[in-house]
Design an enzyme around this catalytic site. Structure first.
Site, PDB file in Angstrom:
ATOM      1  N   GLY A 205       0.789  -1.227   0.000  1.00 40.24           N
ATOM      2  CA  GLY A 205       0.000   0.000   0.000  1.00 40.24           C
ATOM      3  C   GLY A 205       0.818   1.273   0.000  1.00 40.24           C
ATOM      4  O   GLY A 205       0.274   2.366   0.034  1.00 40.24           O
ATOM      5  N   GLU A 425      15.305   7.821  18.908  1.00 41.22           N
ATOM      6  CA  GLU A 425      16.011   7.761  17.622  1.00 41.22           C
ATOM      7  C   GLU A 425      17.147   8.774  17.572  1.00 41.22           C
ATOM      8  O   GLU A 425      18.206   8.499  17.026  1.00 41.22           O
ATOM      9  CB  GLU A 425      15.039   7.982  16.464  1.00 41.22           C
ATOM     10  CG  GLU A 425      13.979   6.883  16.319  1.00 41.22           C
ATOM     11  CD  GLU A 425      14.557   5.480  16.229  1.00 41.22           C
ATOM     12  OE1 GLU A 425      15.682   5.325  15.715  1.00 41.22           O
ATOM     13  OE2 GLU A 425      13.890   4.540  16.704  1.00 41.22           O
TER      14      GLU A 425
HETATM   15  P1  ADP Z   1       1.666  -1.241  -3.365  1.00 41.56           P
HETATM   16  O1  ADP Z   1       1.873  -1.692  -4.762  1.00 41.56           O
HETATM   17  O2  ADP Z   1       2.910  -0.679  -2.740  1.00 41.56           O
HETATM   18  O3  ADP Z   1       1.020  -2.238  -2.487  1.00 41.56           O
HETATM   19  P2  ADP Z   1      -0.191   0.480  -4.635  1.00 41.56           P
HETATM   20  O4  ADP Z   1       0.679   1.133  -5.624  1.00 41.56           O
HETATM   21  O5  ADP Z   1      -1.014  -0.632  -5.125  1.00 41.56           O
HETATM   22  O6  ADP Z   1       0.667  -0.012  -3.411  1.00 41.56           O
HETATM   23  O7  ADP Z   1      -1.069   1.586  -3.938  1.00 41.56           O
HETATM   24  C1  ADP Z   1      -2.418   1.389  -3.672  1.00 41.56           C
HETATM   25  C2  ADP Z   1      -3.177   2.675  -3.798  1.00 41.56           C
HETATM   26  O8  ADP Z   1      -2.824   3.570  -2.771  1.00 41.56           O
HETATM   27  C3  ADP Z   1      -2.893   3.414  -5.074  1.00 41.56           C
HETATM   28  O9  ADP Z   1      -3.705   2.982  -6.102  1.00 41.56           O
HETATM   29  C4  ADP Z   1      -3.191   4.847  -4.693  1.00 41.56           C
HETATM   30  O10 ADP Z   1      -4.556   5.123  -4.789  1.00 41.56           O
HETATM   31  C5  ADP Z   1      -2.830   4.891  -3.240  1.00 41.56           C
HETATM   32  N1  ADP Z   1      -1.487   5.456  -3.058  1.00 41.56           N
HETATM   33  C6  ADP Z   1      -0.430   4.831  -2.492  1.00 41.56           C
HETATM   34  N2  ADP Z   1       0.633   5.650  -2.445  1.00 41.56           N
HETATM   35  C7  ADP Z   1       0.261   6.804  -3.014  1.00 41.56           C
HETATM   36  C8  ADP Z   1       0.934   8.046  -3.277  1.00 41.56           C
HETATM   37  N3  ADP Z   1       2.200   8.248  -2.940  1.00 41.56           N
HETATM   38  N4  ADP Z   1       0.226   9.024  -3.881  1.00 41.56           N
HETATM   39  C9  ADP Z   1      -1.053   8.824  -4.220  1.00 41.56           C
HETATM   40  N5  ADP Z   1      -1.735   7.708  -4.014  1.00 41.56           N
HETATM   41  C10 ADP Z   1      -1.100   6.691  -3.408  1.00 41.56           C
HETATM   42 ZN    ZN Z   2      16.456   1.891  19.049  1.00 42.10          ZN
END
Ligand code: ADP
Ligand code: ZN
Ligand code: MG
Length: 613
Positions: A205, A425
């Protein structure tokens, strides 16, 4: 055999339909009406002949056995195999039930349909396995179509970097790749070496897929995506065939990006994992490596892969010419969270009372997906309640309603916890900064990692020194102790947050005494038993290889080593108390400091001292 592979054989579809058909047949027997009776049930039925409205006996070709088919007055139809046809006939004659006699029915189509299907499918699999195993050849070609990569060519959305909020560092690292994909020739004539494989590491995510798509979108090239878990089928060879196919397709449309999600599913360290599709995984991985080694740098294919577990990956895939570039996709800091919220709020109506700034501050540790999900739930909430716009109340509701609500709400970290983490930290960081043989600081963060750590301090990766010196080990221990020391100084109390640090310190100290011969009292004797991960005390105690006296000397030595590190480290942190305070304040505000930002605190601290003197 020269055969262009027919492009549109829909074998997989054919296969899926067959399979579905078979399942239906098995679950819903065609002759629902003929329910098979147990011997006991049969006896009961025959005891009440008045309920039998029709009967038929199918004699078998040889022997006495027969099929008895009865239609009952309640409309049910039942059947049973009886061992002795004559006996049943007698019985029916006695009760006055009339019956038809026939030879064993020629197997009707419906009777044998499941069998036929089964045969076809078995046949099919045998073909397929042979095909996949035998390398080249016409049969293989055709059968490999089954292993046709499930890669999806995505043109959807055409994601751009502007759709990825925050992640400035990550985007910067990937700009170069975009440039290359735009002008592969320019780079190759220059003789520039461009990475073939980039691995994106980060929790689920955090936007890895999004980022990879954005690279393709920015460069305007095709984006093939497939998940590692798609590769891993039950049948040996299919995964490898899929990989082959995927790259074949990619080569035809290069420049392009091949994105392998969840690469850990195929590329787990060999020889680990439990049984199952072990062979399969290895074959798939090997094929992947072969493909990556096979295409030239300038062919314009960039393989991007995503994982959240870089530690379990087979080291072979990280070798130069493969996935030799690693981009860490972290959880967003407070600024990035605000940007993400703003981005996803763009197409939503928010009421006045929604304060994204505040929301971003209370969601430390949330990923981009969490934030997106939160806003989405709030929007649903508002719609259901028939409101014009999303209110802050809806967002509160969304917290509770979504998975984020129950499980991660607890992750909404209290101010006090953040302060403790910030001091902790910084404690590490000061030592990394001050001690020569460790560090310098690369990043300090109080964003929860999602794997249980409240924050982290990352030193610049060290050179791969062949020999680790005693001083280095001492410094490593001191740096690890810094967190606990800072907590103690500031709060006059300590927390459980340092358990990992303490574990590490113990491990180093024990190794110094028991493995590296770095303690005078113990001398150059190896007391290590079975690798370094065993709980040594236990091991030794049970093996009784060493005397109790030696054990207590070892304990004393370990203890005094740690104690002296502790004292030295504490002195250093006390000396930099002002940095400790300033860094903590900054961390509370920004959640994340770069090495430069942290170093600057030392300079301003110094000049501050000078000015006051
Ligand atoms: P991962 O592949 O790392 O599991 P995803 O790329 O599938 O994550 O992200 C899931 C959703 O979360 C994306 O479709 C988007 O809607 C949202 N999201 C995650 N990171 C961002 C970001 N940096 N900017 C905008 N939306 C994001
Ligand atoms: Zn520590
Ligand atoms: Mg993903």
């Amino acid at each position: 055999m020269n055969n262009k592979r027919p492009q549109n054989i829909k074998i997989p579809w054919f296969f899926i339909i067959l399979l579905a058909g078979m399942i239906i047949l098995l679950l819903v027997p065609f002759r629902v009406m003929s329910e098979r009776l147990t011997a006991n049930e049969l006896r009961q039925v025959l005891d009440r002949p008045e309920e039998i409205s029709q009967a038929a006996i199918e004699l078998s070709q040889e022997g006495m056995a027969a099929e008895l088919i009865l239609e009952l007055s309640d409309g049910r139809s039942v059947k049973a195999t009886v061992p002795d046809a004559m006996e049943v006939m007698d019985r029916l004659d006695q009760t006055g039930v009339d019956y038809m006699i026939s030879g064993m029915a020629e197997t009707s189509f419906f009777d044998s349909f499941p069998m036929v299907l089964m045969a076809i499918i078995t046949f099919f699999f045998i073909f397929m396995l042979m095909g996949a195993r035998s390398g080249a050849g016409g049969m293989n070609q055709r059968m490999a179509n089954f292993g046709k990569s499930r890669a999806r060519l995505s043109t959807e959305g055409n994601v751009k970097f502007s759709d990825v909020a925050g992640m400035e560092e990550e985007k910067k690292e990937l700009k170069e790749v975009v440039e290359f994909l735009r002008h592969p020739l320019r780079f190759s004539t220059m003789g520039a070496r461009i990475p073939k494989g980039i691995i994106l590491v980060g929790s689920p995510g955090t936007g890895k897929t999004l980022l990879a798509k954005a690279v393709a979108g920015e460069a305007g090239v095709p984006f093939y995506s497939i998940s590692g878990s798609d590769f891993v089928e039950m049948y040996v060879g299919v995964g490898a065939a899929r990989v082959r196919d995927l790259f074949e397709e990619a080569k035809r449309t290069s420049p392009c990006i091949v994105f392998i999600d969840e690469i850990d599913a195929v590329a787990r360290r060999r020889g680990t994992g439990l049984g199952g599709s072990h062979d399969e995984r290895e074959q798939t991985l090997n094929q992947l490596l072969v493909e990556m080694d096979g295409f030239a740098q300038n062919q314009g294919i960039i393989v991007m892969a995503a994982t959240n577990r870089v530690d379990i990956l087979d080291p072979a895939i990280m070798r130069p010419g493969r996935f030799d570039r690693k981009v860490t996709v972290g959880r967003p800091d407070v600024r990035a969270r605000k940007q993400i919220l703003e981005l996803h709020a763009r197409n939503k109506r928010l009421s006045e009372d929604v304060d994204l700034e505040r929301l971003s501050r209370t969601t430390a540790g949330f990923t981009g997906a969490d934030l997106e999900n939160l806003l989405n739930e709030a929007a649903i909430e508002a719609t259901i309640d028939g409101r014009e716009a999303i209110s802050s109340n809806d967002i509160e509701e969304a917290f509770i309603k979504t998975g984020i609500g129950t499980e991660k709400r607890s992750r909404v970290i209290s101010e006090r916890d953040r302060r403790i983490t910030a001091y902790h930290e910084t404690g590490h960081a000061i030592l990394f900064h001050e001690l020569e043989d460790v560090g310098p600081v690369h990043i300090i963060s109080i964003i929860p990692t999602g794997e249980g750590a409240a924050g982290y301090t990352m030193p610049v990766p060290e050179k791969d020194d062949m020999h680790v010196t005693r001083t280095q080990l001492i410094h490593m221990m001191m740096a690890a102790l810094g967190g606990r020391i800072a907590e103690e100084l500031v709060f006059n109390d300590i927390t459980t947050g340092a358990s990992q640090d303490i574990k590490q310190v113990t491990k180093i100290a024990r190794a110094m005494v028991m493995q590296y011969g770095m303690s005078d009292k113990v001398g150059m004797i190896n007391y290590e038993e079975n690798g370094d991960d065993v709980f040594l005390g236990y091991d030794i105690a049970h093996n009784k290889t060493y005397s109790d006296k030696m054990l207590s000397i070892i304990d004393d030595e370990v203890r005094s080593l740690v104690d002296s590190c502790y004292a030295d480290a504490k002195a250093i942190i006390i000396r930099h108390r002002d940095v400790l305070e300033k860094s903590c304040a900054l961390l509370m505000e920004k959640e994340k400091l770069t090495g430069e930002e942290f170093d600057a605190l030392f300079i301003s601290a110094c000049s501050g001292e000078n000015a006051s003197e």
